[in-house]
Each structure stands twice: as structure tokens, then as C-alpha cells.
Write a protein that holds these residues in place. Structure first.
Motif, PDB file in Angstrom:
ATOM      1  N   ASP A  19      56.814  21.478  67.061  1.00 31.53           N
ATOM      2  CA  ASP A  19      57.425  21.960  65.831  1.00 31.53           C
ATOM      3  C   ASP A  19      57.633  20.749  64.927  1.00 31.53           C
ATOM      4  O   ASP A  19      58.356  19.821  65.278  1.00 31.53           O
ATOM      5  CB  ASP A  19      58.764  22.634  66.159  1.00 31.53           C
ATOM      6  N   PHE A  20      57.001  20.766  63.761  1.00 29.05           N
ATOM      7  CA  PHE A  20      57.074  19.620  62.853  1.00 29.05           C
ATOM      8  C   PHE A  20      58.099  19.819  61.728  1.00 29.05           C
ATOM      9  O   PHE A  20      58.170  19.019  60.809  1.00 29.05           O
ATOM     10  CB  PHE A  20      55.694  19.324  62.258  1.00 29.05           C
ATOM     11  N   GLY A  21      58.916  20.860  61.821  1.00 30.33           N
ATOM     12  CA  GLY A  21      59.926  21.102  60.802  1.00 30.33           C
ATOM     13  C   GLY A  21      61.331  20.915  61.342  1.00 30.33           C
ATOM     14  O   GLY A  21      61.558  20.852  62.554  1.00 30.33           O
ATOM     15  N   GLY A  22      62.309  20.827  60.444  1.00 26.34           N
ATOM     16  CA  GLY A  22      63.706  20.745  60.849  1.00 26.34           C
ATOM     17  C   GLY A  22      64.186  19.341  61.143  1.00 26.34           C
ATOM     18  O   GLY A  22      63.444  18.358  61.040  1.00 26.34           O
ATOM     19  N   ASP A  23      65.456  19.236  61.538  1.00 26.08           N
ATOM     20  CA  ASP A  23      66.097  17.936  61.766  1.00 26.08           C
ATOM     21  C   ASP A  23      65.458  17.146  62.900  1.00 26.08           C
ATOM     22  O   ASP A  23      65.469  15.916  62.889  1.00 26.08           O
ATOM     23  CB  ASP A  23      67.593  18.134  62.058  1.00 26.08           C
ATOM     24  N   THR A  24      64.942  17.859  63.890  1.00 22.70           N
ATOM     25  CA  THR A  24      64.302  17.167  65.015  1.00 22.70           C
ATOM     26  C   THR A  24      62.795  17.429  65.015  1.00 22.70           C
ATOM     27  O   THR A  24      62.153  17.394  66.059  1.00 22.70           O
ATOM     28  CB  THR A  24      64.913  17.613  66.365  1.00 22.70           C
ATOM     29  N   GLY A  25      62.252  17.707  63.835  1.00 23.45           N
ATOM     30  CA  GLY A  25      60.818  17.967  63.723  1.00 23.45           C
ATOM     31  C   GLY A  25      59.994  16.776  64.181  1.00 23.45           C
ATOM     32  O   GLY A  25      60.359  15.615  63.961  1.00 23.45           O
ATOM     33  N   ALA A  26      58.877  17.071  64.835  1.00 22.34           N
ATOM     34  CA  ALA A  26      58.012  16.006  65.346  1.00 22.34           C
ATOM     35  C   ALA A  26      57.435  15.187  64.195  1.00 22.34           C
ATOM     36  O   ALA A  26      57.227  15.693  63.093  1.00 22.34           O
ATOM     37  CB  ALA A  26      56.891  16.606  66.185  1.00 22.34           C
ATOM     38  N   MET A  27      57.172  13.926  64.471  1.00 23.99           N
ATOM     39  CA  MET A  27      56.566  13.011  63.502  1.00 23.99           C
ATOM     40  C   MET A  27      55.204  12.582  64.017  1.00 23.99           C
ATOM     41  O   MET A  27      55.064  12.208  65.179  1.00 23.99           O
ATOM     42  CB  MET A  27      57.456  11.782  63.304  1.00 23.99           C
ATOM     43  N   ARG A  28      54.189  12.639  63.158  1.00 26.40           N
ATOM     44  CA  ARG A  28      52.850  12.171  63.513  1.00 26.40           C
ATOM     45  C   ARG A  28      52.679  10.733  63.042  1.00 26.40           C
ATOM     46  O   ARG A  28      52.966  10.420  61.878  1.00 26.40           O
ATOM     47  CB  ARG A  28      51.782  13.038  62.867  1.00 26.40           C
ATOM     48  N   VAL A  29      52.181   9.875  63.917  1.00 28.05           N
ATOM     49  CA  VAL A  29      51.890   8.498  63.529  1.00 28.05           C
ATOM     50  C   VAL A  29      50.534   8.095  64.093  1.00 28.05           C
ATOM     51  O   VAL A  29      50.100   8.607  65.127  1.00 28.05           O
ATOM     52  CB  VAL A  29      52.983   7.507  64.000  1.00 28.05           C
ATOM     53  N   ASP A  30      49.878   7.173  63.400  1.00 23.69           N
ATOM     54  CA  ASP A  30      48.568   6.662  63.797  1.00 23.69           C
ATOM     55  C   ASP A  30      48.675   5.137  63.806  1.00 23.69           C
ATOM     56  O   ASP A  30      48.974   4.536  62.772  1.00 23.69           O
ATOM     57  CB  ASP A  30      47.503   7.127  62.803  1.00 23.69           C
ATOM     58  N   ASN A  31      48.460   4.515  64.969  1.00 24.86           N
ATOM     59  CA  ASN A  31      48.665   3.064  65.040  1.00 24.86           C
ATOM     60  C   ASN A  31      47.650   2.260  64.231  1.00 24.86           C
ATOM     61  O   ASN A  31      47.813   1.052  64.044  1.00 24.86           O
ATOM     62  CB  ASN A  31      48.731   2.569  66.490  1.00 24.86           C
ATOM     63  N   LYS A  32      46.631   2.927  63.697  1.00 27.09           N
ATOM     64  CA  LYS A  32      45.717   2.227  62.797  1.00 27.09           C
ATOM     65  C   LYS A  32      46.445   1.782  61.528  1.00 27.09           C
ATOM     66  O   LYS A  32      46.065   0.794  60.891  1.00 27.09           O
ATOM     67  CB  LYS A  32      44.542   3.137  62.446  1.00 27.09           C
ATOM     68  N   ASP A  33      47.526   2.500  61.174  1.00 30.51           N
ATOM     69  CA  ASP A  33      48.272   2.185  59.957  1.00 30.51           C
ATOM     70  C   ASP A  33      48.937   0.816  60.025  1.00 30.51           C
ATOM     71  O   ASP A  33      49.143   0.183  58.989  1.00 30.51           O
ATOM     72  CB  ASP A  33      49.334   3.259  59.691  1.00 30.51           C
TER      73      ASP A  33
END
Length: 418
Positions: free
Chosen positions: A112-126
Motif C-alpha cells: 500500500d503506497f498511500g497513507g501515513d505508513t505508505g510504502a516508499m519506492r527508491v532506486d539506488n541508481k539515484d
């Protein structure tokens, strides 16, 4: 005070290693914690061997913690030596990005990517993509001893067969990931499979050397092993993928429903979000009425629904029911192709049923073929054929291309036509 999440993880058998058990428990009792789990995009889909760490991360989210899902757009270009005896083949930048995109889409279903504890997507290429060679050597490499790296199992086990400098440095890159997420996003816990223990502890060690004492911890989940000792996650057709174009929802469902009694309760604890009471009830069913296979059906339903969706689950169940009843006419051509793609296949030129049975290798002789037909042992697309003079026409062909022939109760064949 005992932490409810940790107690659940222990009951499910999901905690294999922890760096500081008491401190982790105190932290989880104190605050909502940001937790991360990562995967490298070695393919454009995850397979079920990847599921357990991410489902464990999902449990953290259900208990009010924030999951960070890392897809290694940079580390995927290098290759993790963990669990391998040889070098990975390097992928092109385009292939890595294609794989990243595919896995990112699958994560949308898992979290679940919404709400206060919504998941965060990250890419280590950044962030890894911004580090030049001299910065890597001076700011990071200086803090990592060669002897320390040689002590890691993932590297030590490769010394005899050989390991490139590229893969030798992989653990440093993953260590940088943990440090970056800790400093930039206050991520305090990393979880992963047991083969990631060395990489996780490398991250903690690098942070300690670079920043002094930091509030950061590591945890791993166990390697999934079947009771017969065979590797988990493989079917007769190979890996069981989360991508429905590689492994259809029906095939996915069938993989789980074929779980043996000796494994099904463990897998219910690992791969479903059912409560202890529900799983205890299913465990009693396995003991007292195993022929009903209620635990296997529930396992297959829950995992298929989680990885795909309700519609995919219903389709898988409908196909299963139609095949069980032999009602092949209830299925579409594509469903039949998927369902029978692993049965013996043969292309034939004959049209007489007896000749087809021989040419396709379904019957060993004309005498046996005639007996099978006259005895009612042969079905075309679910319909019995008892006439040895029967000629296969377009009415017997699905999409005018193939026929599903059943001999006896369980032996299926797909016959194609020139």
C-alpha cells in the motif's frame, strides 16, 4: 514489554537473525520505524523465491511501520555474489531499466503506497550513480578492510572458483545504500533473506566507521526449504514468476495447491496473513481430514489473491474446476493452451482417430488404439469418442489448431495439426 509484531514473526518462524534483538524490540515499541528491503532487477519479474522478505516487510507496514522498497537499478548492473558459484552476466543499461520498471509495477500490488505508513519506492541508481571512482575509493573504500570483506561468506566461498573486483565490491555498494537511507530517510532497520546477512552487517559496519554510533539494525528471514530437501520456488516448468505472462494465475494457483501436507502449515505461516486461530484450525484439518486439502486450497487462494487479484484467483479456480470435471468446453482457447502447455505435444498429419493416437504416441499400436477407443478411454476436448472410424474435423479442433486428447482418467496430450 513484548512487541506484538515480533511475537507474530517468531510464531510464524520468520526471524532467522537479528543484530540487536533487545534494541530492535525497544525501538519497535517506541516509534513507527522506517524499514527497508531491496532486490536487484536481475529479471523483469520477481519469482516466489523473492516473496518472503517482502511479505515480512508488508507485516511491518500492517503494524504501523513504513516500508521502503529498494529496487537496485545500480547494484543490478554489478551483480550480487551471494549464493552463487560463478560470475553473473552483466546486463545492458536498457535491460536493467526494463527490469526495474517490471518489478516496480509488481510492488504496486504487494504494498500500500498511500497513507501515513505508505510504502516508499527508491532506486539506488539515484545516489550510487552520482558517485565517481575517486569518491568511492576515498569516502567509502577507505573505511572497508580487505580482510573484513574476505571474511564474508559470499566472497570467501568464491575465492577458489574466482571472483571479479566488480562483484568483490558489491557488498560495499549495498552498505552505502543502508547508510544513505539511514541519513536521508531515517531508515533504521534492514530486512532480507538469510543470504543477505553479510551485506546487511556490512552496511552497519560502514555506518559505524563513517558516522560513529548510529541507530540502525538488521534482521533476516530464513531460507525457505521444503520438507523433502528440494529447493523451494521451482515447478516442472522452471521458476514460478509473479508476472502472469511468465506464470499464469492458474499455474501459480496450482503450484500452491500442490503443496504437500508436510509443508502446508509452514507455508501458511510464511506466505499468508491469516490469523493464528485460522491457521490452527487448518492444521487440525490436515491432521484429521487431509483428503479435503482445505489448507492447500486456502494457501493457494490467499497467495494468488495477494500477488495477483481477486479476478485472477476466480479465473484460476474456474479453470481448476473445469479441468477437474473434464468440462473443457467451459474454457477459452488461451486458457486451454496455458493449462496444458506442459503436457506431451505432437503435430500430426492423420485425421482418423486411431491413426492420430498412434502418430501422436498416445497409443503404442493399432490394436491398443482401437481398444482404447471402443472401451471409452479416449476423449477429444472432454467428449468421449467410441467410434474407431471417427475422423477429426474442424469441430474437434480448438481455434482450428489443436485438440486436447485424454487417455484414461489423467493422461492428457495436446495434438496440433499441419
Amino acid at each position: 514489554m513484548a512487541n506484538a509484531l515480533l511475537e507474530e514473526l517468531k510464531w510464524r518462524g520468520l526471524i532467522y537473525q537479528e543484530t540487536h534483538p533487545e534494541e530492535i524490540e525497544a525501538l519497535l515499541n517506541k516509534e513507527s520505524v522506517s524499514v527497508y528491503c531491496g532486490t536487484d532487477p536481475t529479471a523483469d519479474s520477481l519469482h516466489i523465491g523473492h516473496l518472503l522478505p517482502f511479505m515480512t516487510l508488508k507485516r511491518f507496514q500492517q503494524h504501523g511501520h513504513r516500508p521502503f522498497v529498494l529496487i537496485g537499478g545500480a547494484t543490478g548492473m554489478i551483480g550480487d555474489p551471494s549464493g552463487r558459484t560463478d560470475e553473473r552476466t552483466l546486463q545492458t543499461l536498457e535491460q536493467v531499466q526494463h527490469n526495474v520498471d517490471g518489478i516496480r509495477a509488481q510492488m504496486e500490488q504487494l504494498f500500500d503506497f498511500g497513507g501515513d505508513t505508505g510504502a516508499m519506492r527508491v532506486d539506488n541508481k539515484d545516489w550510487l550513480g552520482q558517485i565517481d571512482l575517486l569518491t568511492f575509493l576515498r569516502d567509502y573504500g577507505k573505511h572497508v578492510g580487505v580482510n573484513y570483506l574476505l571474511s564474508k561468506d559470499s566472497i570467501a566461498t568464491r575465492l577458489e572458483t574466482g571472483i571479479s573486483f566488480t562483484e568483490f565490491t558489491y557488498t560495499i555498494l549495498q552498505a552505502i545504500d543502508f547508510g544513505h537511507l539511514n541519513r536521508e530517510h531515517n531508515v533504521k532497520l534492514q530486512i532480507g533473506g538469510s543470504d543477505q546477512w553479510g551485506n546487511i552487517t556490512s552496511g552497519l559496519e560502514l555506518m559505524r566507521r563513517m558516522y560513529g554510533e548510529v541507530e540502525a539494525y538488521g534482521m533476516t528471514v530464513p531460507l525457505v526449504v521444503k520438507s523433502d530437501g528440494k529447493k523451494f520456488g521451482k515447478s516442472e516448468g522452471g521458476a514460478v514468476w509473479l508476472d502472469r505472462t511468465k506464470t499464469s494465475p492458474y499455474e501459480f494457483y496450482q503450484f500452491w495447491i500442490n503443496t504437500p501436507d508436510s509443508d502446508v502449515i509452514k507455508f501458511l505461516k510464511y506466505f499468508t496473513f491469516l490469523s493464528k486461530e485460522e491457521i490452527d484450525t487448518l492444521e487440525k484439518s490436515v491432521e484429521t481430514e487431509p483428503h479435503l486439502r482445505l489448507a492447500q486450497k486456502k494457501l493457494a487462494e490467499e497467495v494468488t489473491k495477494y500477488v495477483h487479484d481477486e479476478a485472477a484467483l476466480e479465473e484460476a479456480k474456474n479453470i481448476t474446476e473445469a479441468l477437474f470435471k473434464g468440462d473443457l468446453k467451459a474454457l477459452t482457447a488461451d486458457q486451454l493452451r496455458t493449462s496444458f502447455k506442459d503436457v506431451p505435444q505432437k503435430t500430426v498429419t492423420n485425421t482418423n482417430i486411431v491413426e492420430v493416437l498412434i502418430e501422436a504416441g498416445i497409443a503404442p499400436s493399432k490394436r491398443q488404439a482401437r481398444e482404447d477407443v471402443t472401451n471409452g478411454a479416449i476423449s477429444l476436448n472432454g467428449e468421449k469418442v467410441t467410434d474407431t472410424n471417427h475422423e477429426i474435423t474442424s469441430q474437434d479442433k480448438i481455434d482450428d489448431e489443436f485438440t486436447i486428447i485424454r487417455r484414461g482418467k489423467k493422461k492428457y496430450f495436446m495434438v496440433n495439426y499441419k
